[in-house]
Design a protein around this motif. Structure first.
Motif, mmCIF file in Angstrom:
data_model
loop_
_atom_site.group_PDB
_atom_site.id
_atom_site.type_symbol
_atom_site.label_atom_id
_atom_site.label_comp_id
_atom_site.label_asym_id
_atom_site.label_seq_id
_atom_site.Cartn_x
_atom_site.Cartn_y
_atom_site.Cartn_z
ATOM 1 N N VAL B 245 0.847 -1.197 0.000
ATOM 2 C CA VAL B 245 0.000 0.000 0.000
ATOM 3 C C VAL B 245 0.879 1.243 0.000
ATOM 4 O O VAL B 245 2.085 1.167 0.225
ATOM 5 N N VAL B 246 0.258 2.391 -0.260
ATOM 6 C CA VAL B 246 0.967 3.658 -0.134
ATOM 7 C C VAL B 246 0.347 4.407 1.034
ATOM 8 O O VAL B 246 -0.867 4.588 1.097
ATOM 9 N N MET B 247 1.200 4.806 1.980
ATOM 10 C CA MET B 247 0.705 5.527 3.150
ATOM 11 C C MET B 247 0.542 7.001 2.816
ATOM 12 O O MET B 247 1.410 7.589 2.183
ATOM 13 N N PHE B 248 -0.561 7.580 3.271
ATOM 14 C CA PHE B 248 -0.766 8.999 2.995
ATOM 15 C C PHE B 248 0.226 9.865 3.779
ATOM 16 O O PHE B 248 0.652 10.909 3.321
ATOM 17 N N ASP B 249 0.594 9.384 4.982
ATOM 18 C CA ASP B 249 1.483 10.203 5.800
ATOM 19 C C ASP B 249 2.922 9.698 5.748
ATOM 20 O O ASP B 249 3.770 10.143 6.504
ATOM 21 N N GLY B 250 3.205 8.753 4.863
ATOM 22 C CA GLY B 250 4.570 8.251 4.734
ATOM 23 C C GLY B 250 5.192 8.722 3.424
ATOM 24 O O GLY B 250 4.722 9.671 2.809
ATOM 25 N N ALA B 251 6.255 8.031 3.008
ATOM 26 C CA ALA B 251 6.896 8.388 1.742
ATOM 27 C C ALA B 251 5.931 8.090 0.607
ATOM 28 O O ALA B 251 5.464 6.969 0.476
ATOM 29 N N SER B 252 5.627 9.115 -0.200
ATOM 30 C CA SER B 252 4.575 8.941 -1.192
ATOM 31 C C SER B 252 5.038 8.113 -2.391
ATOM 32 O O SER B 252 4.233 7.719 -3.215
ATOM 33 N N ASP B 253 6.342 7.840 -2.493
ATOM 34 C CA ASP B 253 6.792 7.057 -3.643
ATOM 35 C C ASP B 253 7.151 5.633 -3.243
ATOM 36 O O ASP B 253 7.779 4.912 -3.990
ATOM 37 N N LYS B 254 6.740 5.219 -2.037
ATOM 38 C CA LYS B 254 7.130 3.889 -1.562
ATOM 39 C C LYS B 254 5.914 2.996 -1.375
ATOM 40 O O LYS B 254 4.927 3.399 -0.755
ATOM 41 N N VAL B 255 6.005 1.813 -1.916
ATOM 42 C CA VAL B 255 4.971 0.811 -1.644
ATOM 43 C C VAL B 255 5.426 0.012 -0.431
ATOM 44 O O VAL B 255 6.531 -0.533 -0.443
ATOM 45 N N VAL B 256 4.610 -0.021 0.600
ATOM 46 C CA VAL B 256 5.038 -0.718 1.815
ATOM 47 C C VAL B 256 4.089 -1.865 2.143
ATOM 48 O O VAL B 256 2.958 -1.912 1.669
ATOM 49 N N ASN B 257 4.577 -2.780 2.957
ATOM 50 C CA ASN B 257 3.757 -3.889 3.429
ATOM 51 C C ASN B 257 2.881 -3.384 4.567
ATOM 52 O O ASN B 257 3.351 -3.136 5.669
ATOM 53 N N LEU B 258 1.606 -3.231 4.281
ATOM 54 C CA LEU B 258 0.673 -2.699 5.268
ATOM 55 C C LEU B 258 0.795 -3.393 6.614
ATOM 56 O O LEU B 258 0.812 -2.771 7.664
ATOM 57 N N TYR B 259 0.894 -4.720 6.559
ATOM 58 C CA TYR B 259 0.808 -5.504 7.788
ATOM 59 C C TYR B 259 2.038 -5.365 8.669
ATOM 60 O O TYR B 259 2.077 -5.874 9.778
ATOM 61 N N GLU B 260 3.070 -4.681 8.137
ATOM 62 C CA GLU B 260 4.254 -4.442 8.964
ATOM 63 C C GLU B 260 4.318 -2.999 9.450
ATOM 64 O O GLU B 260 5.249 -2.626 10.154
ATOM 65 N N LYS B 263 1.114 1.900 11.671
ATOM 66 C CA LYS B 263 -0.285 2.303 11.600
ATOM 67 C C LYS B 263 -1.211 1.093 11.745
ATOM 68 O O LYS B 263 -2.216 1.130 12.449
ATOM 69 N N TYR B 264 -0.842 0.015 11.075
ATOM 70 C CA TYR B 264 -1.655 -1.188 11.161
ATOM 71 C C TYR B 264 -1.634 -1.737 12.588
ATOM 72 O O TYR B 264 -2.656 -2.141 13.134
ATOM 73 N N ARG B 265 -0.433 -1.703 13.192
ATOM 74 C CA ARG B 265 -0.315 -2.180 14.559
ATOM 75 C C ARG B 265 -1.205 -1.375 15.507
ATOM 76 O O ARG B 265 -1.859 -1.917 16.395
ATOM 77 N N GLU B 266 -1.207 -0.060 15.292
ATOM 78 C CA GLU B 266 -2.042 0.809 16.134
ATOM 79 C C GLU B 266 -3.521 0.468 15.969
ATOM 80 O O GLU B 266 -4.264 0.344 16.939
ATOM 81 N N LEU B 267 -3.923 0.309 14.704
ATOM 82 C CA LEU B 267 -5.319 -0.031 14.426
ATOM 83 C C LEU B 267 -5.706 -1.330 15.128
ATOM 84 O O LEU B 267 -6.736 -1.421 15.808
ATOM 85 N N VAL B 268 -4.835 -2.333 14.977
ATOM 86 C CA VAL B 268 -5.125 -3.638 15.564
ATOM 87 C C VAL B 268 -5.161 -3.546 17.088
ATOM 88 O O VAL B 268 -6.032 -4.123 17.743
#
Lengths: 310, 512
Positions: B245-260, B263-268
């Motif tokens: 995914v691309v994070m809105f508040d992260g590096a806009s040119d980086k595809v990251v693994n959401l589950y790592e 933000k995902y940890r906080e949500l969970v």
């Protein structure tokens, strides 16, 4: 040898031609409906392109099959599919024979019909309805088992849809409950066809009910059992999609015990509906099924030749 | 003798059955195909003979779907044809399918074996890869001036690998992670909803709700059709499938693994906390009822999801509950939002120009749009004094012969008349909302998963298996649950998927 065979066939056709004509529409139907579509199996080896069509799309070898074997899930889904089916075949046939025998012993016609209908009913109920019936029993907060059995007994409620250990039993129970009424009809018909004279003679000789069952009913059912067994083996790599998809309500936590080849393919491919990959899955299932039918028939022929199907 | 009779009978019965079966399927198939062929045939031959001087009038097949009543489509079709033949010299065959049937046959419809010219579909990347759709770039330039005017920049969202394979219909182009809640209960308990700015803030609110309504089964509704909350409630760009995914508040040119991500940890973590406090449904994994049916029963207070801001207003009449919303994060416009439904011209179509002309009409002609969306005045609806539509006397939802309710599928449903009880000036309000949204950095990017189809399939299955218990089961440990999920995803090859996505995303960014 060959010559006499053709001669025989010609003679047969001459003699029974009305029957062959009767058979013709069925054969044509079978050919159009079952054989022509088989050419579509080529899709399993293609990267399908709409513009090029089914037969002219670029070939990609075995690429489409990879997803079935790539992960550790491959082992789990194959194991689940096979084990569940083996259990269903063995227990299903056993129960069907027992129930058919019981029904056969019921002498009053009305009672017999009532029992038979009641046993058959679940088979007619849609699997989606069955899933909700099961849900009514198993639901965590409103379910019958938790609210009316476990809690009044002072036991901890169970979250059935999160715990894998119950599901092999639940699925087996549901499957048998649903199918036994149907499969026992076939056995019932075979039992009805057994010469009553055999039973009378045995009874005169002092055979007990159990002896009559073992010595007369079972041997007479042998060919039916073998036929149904071989037919079932052919489908051993197919799982009852409705049962494994609907009844566990698609709960992810249960996948280690409810995921079968069909549901895996379904979950995986609804996201990217890749025609080639689904064709590959189907091809793999039918191929293994075909080989297993041949093998089991071979085994049967070794054991008792007259009972083999071909 | 008796036996022989029985076998004869059986034989006859079987032959009859085979014949009947054959005849049935045969006639059904040939029937539909035949009638279509006949339709286009007569139209074609008709145009060739009678209307030769005026130029050929082509009949195009427009395929779409409706979940409501579409019995009188033929009648509507006739009325549409009158207009379209006069305006653009094209006749249409409105192939309105029952929604469920459309969904299950979609793959087949797109496989090129059907005689379809214009069709509406979801994104269906795989069909785009297999060349099911025609590139509309030139056609739009030539025949789609109105479309360009209506869609503006959003036309670009239909672009895939430089080809315009589809046009988005007009609907909400953005989504806000928000809480929809029962305003009546909030008032009754005097809840300070204005203080809620993010998900964590709901803790105190839900505590009061649970205290006042101890029997409420699902105080906070988290279910979604796909089983994962993170696919229906997210403040990142899912890039279609959450696998990279691309994070809105992260590096806009980086595809990251959401589950790592943190933000995902906080949500969970928040959800686990909520689950332990009893705010979530214990059976959330298998919940079959949706929020809109639970809320009138006071079985649920709020629901978190990504939606547009009019959602509460939209559902207030049907639920009979005074619904309200609180945004929980910022509004973004993403490719997935815009490309919910795309109108396409099939590559197998031989009448692409006519199809484009008609599509242009659908985007711009209120009369045609109104006919298809609402039927014929006096028959399927009547107009009240203030210009709103309502059922004619003696007709209601249940017995209406044409109430397709497809404003959200048609190219420009906002042109059609509004019904009594609908939100007024929906189109304007939605346009305003769409324009208020920020564009995601990945807006316009469509991932082509064909090179990593095996990995995507495996990862999809892993997510399906783990996500509900990771996200909404308070009884497991957050860290180990996320670690398990990531371990399984790695084995399924998520790194390969992300690398491929990053490669395509880099290409996309450099082409901008």
């Amino acid at each position: 040898m060959n010559n006499t065979k053709t001669k025989n066939l010609m003679q047969k056709i001459k003699r029974y031609w009305p029957f062959y004509i009767m058979m013709l529409p069925g054969l044509i139907y079978l050919f159009i409906n079952n054989y022509i579509p088989m050419t579509g199996l080529i899709l399993a080896f293609e990267k399908y392109q709409v513009a090029s069509g089914i037969y002219k799309s670029p070939k990609c070898g075995l690429d489409n099959f990879k997803f079935l074997f790539q992960t550790k899930d491959a082992w789990i889904i194959t194991r689940n599919t096979l084990l569940y089916n083996i259990v269903f075949i063995l227990l299903g046939n056993f129960l069907a024979i027992v129930v058919a025998n019981f029904l056969n012993e019921v002498k009053r016609d009305v009672t017999k019909k009532v029992y038979q209908t009641v046993i058959l009913l679940p088979y007619i109920v849609s699997i989606v309805v069955v899933a909700f019936l099961a849900n009514a029993f198993l639901a965590g907060d409103t379910g019958f088992i938790n609210n009316h059995i476990l809690i009044p007994l002072g036991l901890q409620p169970v979250q059935f849809y999160r715990e894998t250990k119950y599901w092999p039993f639940i699925l087996t129970f549901v499957s048998l409950w649903k199918s036994v009424g149907y499969s026992c009809i076939i056995y019932l018909a075979s039992i009805a066809g057994i010469d009553p004279g055999l039973y009378e003679a045995a009874a005169l000789d002092g055979a007990t009910r159990w002896q009559r069952f073992v010595q007369i009913t079972m041997p007479c059912l042998k060919s039916t059992i073998i036929t149904l067994f071989i037919l079932a083996i052919g489908k051993i790599f197919y799982s009852d999609f409705g049962l494994f998809y609907q009844v566990p309500m698609q709960s992810g936590s249960l996948f280690p015990v409810t995921q079968t080849i069909d549901t895996y393919v379904f979950y995986g491919l609804t996201k990217n509906n890749n025609i080639g990959m689904s064709a590959a899955a189907g091809f793999y299932q039918s191929l293994v099924g075909f080989v297993l039918v041949l093998l089991s028939n071979l085994l049967v022929r070794k054991a008792s030749e007259e009972n083999a199907m071909f | 003798m008796k036996k022989k009779w029985i076998s004869m009978l059986l034989c006859m019965a079987m032959t009859a059955a085979a014949l009947a079966g054959c005849g049935d399927s045969g006639s059904a198939d040939s029937g539909s195909a035949g009638s279509e062929a006949a339709d286009s045939g007569t139209a074609d031959s008709g145009s060739q003979t009678a209307e030769e001087p005026a130029g050929e009038v082509e009949t195009i097949n427009v395929t779409y779907f409706s979940f409501n009543s579409i019995d009188d489509t033929a009648m509507v079709e006739e009325a549409v044809n009158k207009i379209s033949e006069e305006k653009i010299g094209v006749r249409v065959k409105l192939n309105a399918m029952e929604g469920g049937q459309y969904m299950s046959q979609q793959t087949m419809l797109l496989s090129g074996s059907e005689d379809i010219d214009l069709i509406v579909t979801p994104l269906v990347t795989d069909a785009m890869n297999s060349g099911a759709f025609a590139d509309m770039t030139d056609l739009v330039e030539e025949y789609g001036q109105d479309i360009k005017a209506v869609l503006g920049d959003n036309l670009e969202a239909g672009k895939y690998r430089g080809c315009l394979y589809g046009l988005p219909n007009l609907h909400e182009y953005a989504s806000t992670p928000l809480l929809v809640y029962n305003g009546d209960i909030a008032n009754e308990l005097g809840l300070d909803m204005a203080s809620v700015k993010k998900l964590e803030d709901l803790d105190g609110i839900l505590a009061k709700v649970v205290e006042a309504y101890p029997d409420m089964s699902t105080p906070l509704y988290t279910g979604s059709s796909s089983g994962c909350l993170s696919s229906s409630y997210h403040d990142w760009d899912t890039l279609g499938d959450n696998l990279g995914v691309v994070m809105f508040d992260g590096a806009s040119d980086k595809v990251v693994n959401l589950y790592e991500t943190e933000k995902y940890r906080e949500l969970v973590t928040t959800l686990h906390d909520f689950s332990q406090k009893g705010y979530l449904n214990a059976d959330s994994a298998v919940l079959t009822e949706n929020y809109w049916s639970l809320v009138p029963e006071k079985m649920s207070f709020g629901c978190i999801l990504n939606q547009h801001e009019l959602i509460a207003e939209e559902y207030t009449p049907s639920t009979g509950v005074n619904l309200e919303i609180v945004p929980l994060a910022e509004t973004y416009r993403t490719t997935s939002n815009v490309t919910t439904f795309l109108w396409r011209i099939m590559s197998t179509s031989k009448k692409q120009v006519s199809a484009m002309k008609f599509l242009n009409l659908l985007y711009s002609d209120a009369e045609v749009e109104d006919l298809i969306c609402n039927g014929i005045e006096g028959v399927h609806y009547q107009v009240t004094e203030d210009g709103k539509y309502t059922y004619p006397d003696g007709v209601d939802f249940a017995n209406s012969t044409y109430y397709p309710n497809i404003g959200w599928v048609m190219p420009n449903g906002w042109l059609a008349g509004e019904w009594v009880g609908d939100i007024e000036n929906y189109g304007e309000k939605m346009t305003e909302y769409n324009e208020s949204a920020k564009a995601s950095p990945a807006y316009g990017f469509i991932f082509d998963s064909s090179n990593v189809a095996n990995e995507v399939t495996a990862c999809t299955n892993v997510v399906q298996q783990y996500c509900n218990s990771v996200e909404e089961n308070g009884t497991v440990d957050v860290d180990s649950a996320i670690a398990d999920l990531n371990k399984a995803l790695k084995e399924a090859g998520i790194d390969t998927v992300i690398a491929e996505k990053q490669k395509q995303y880099d290409e996309f960014l450099s082409n901008q």
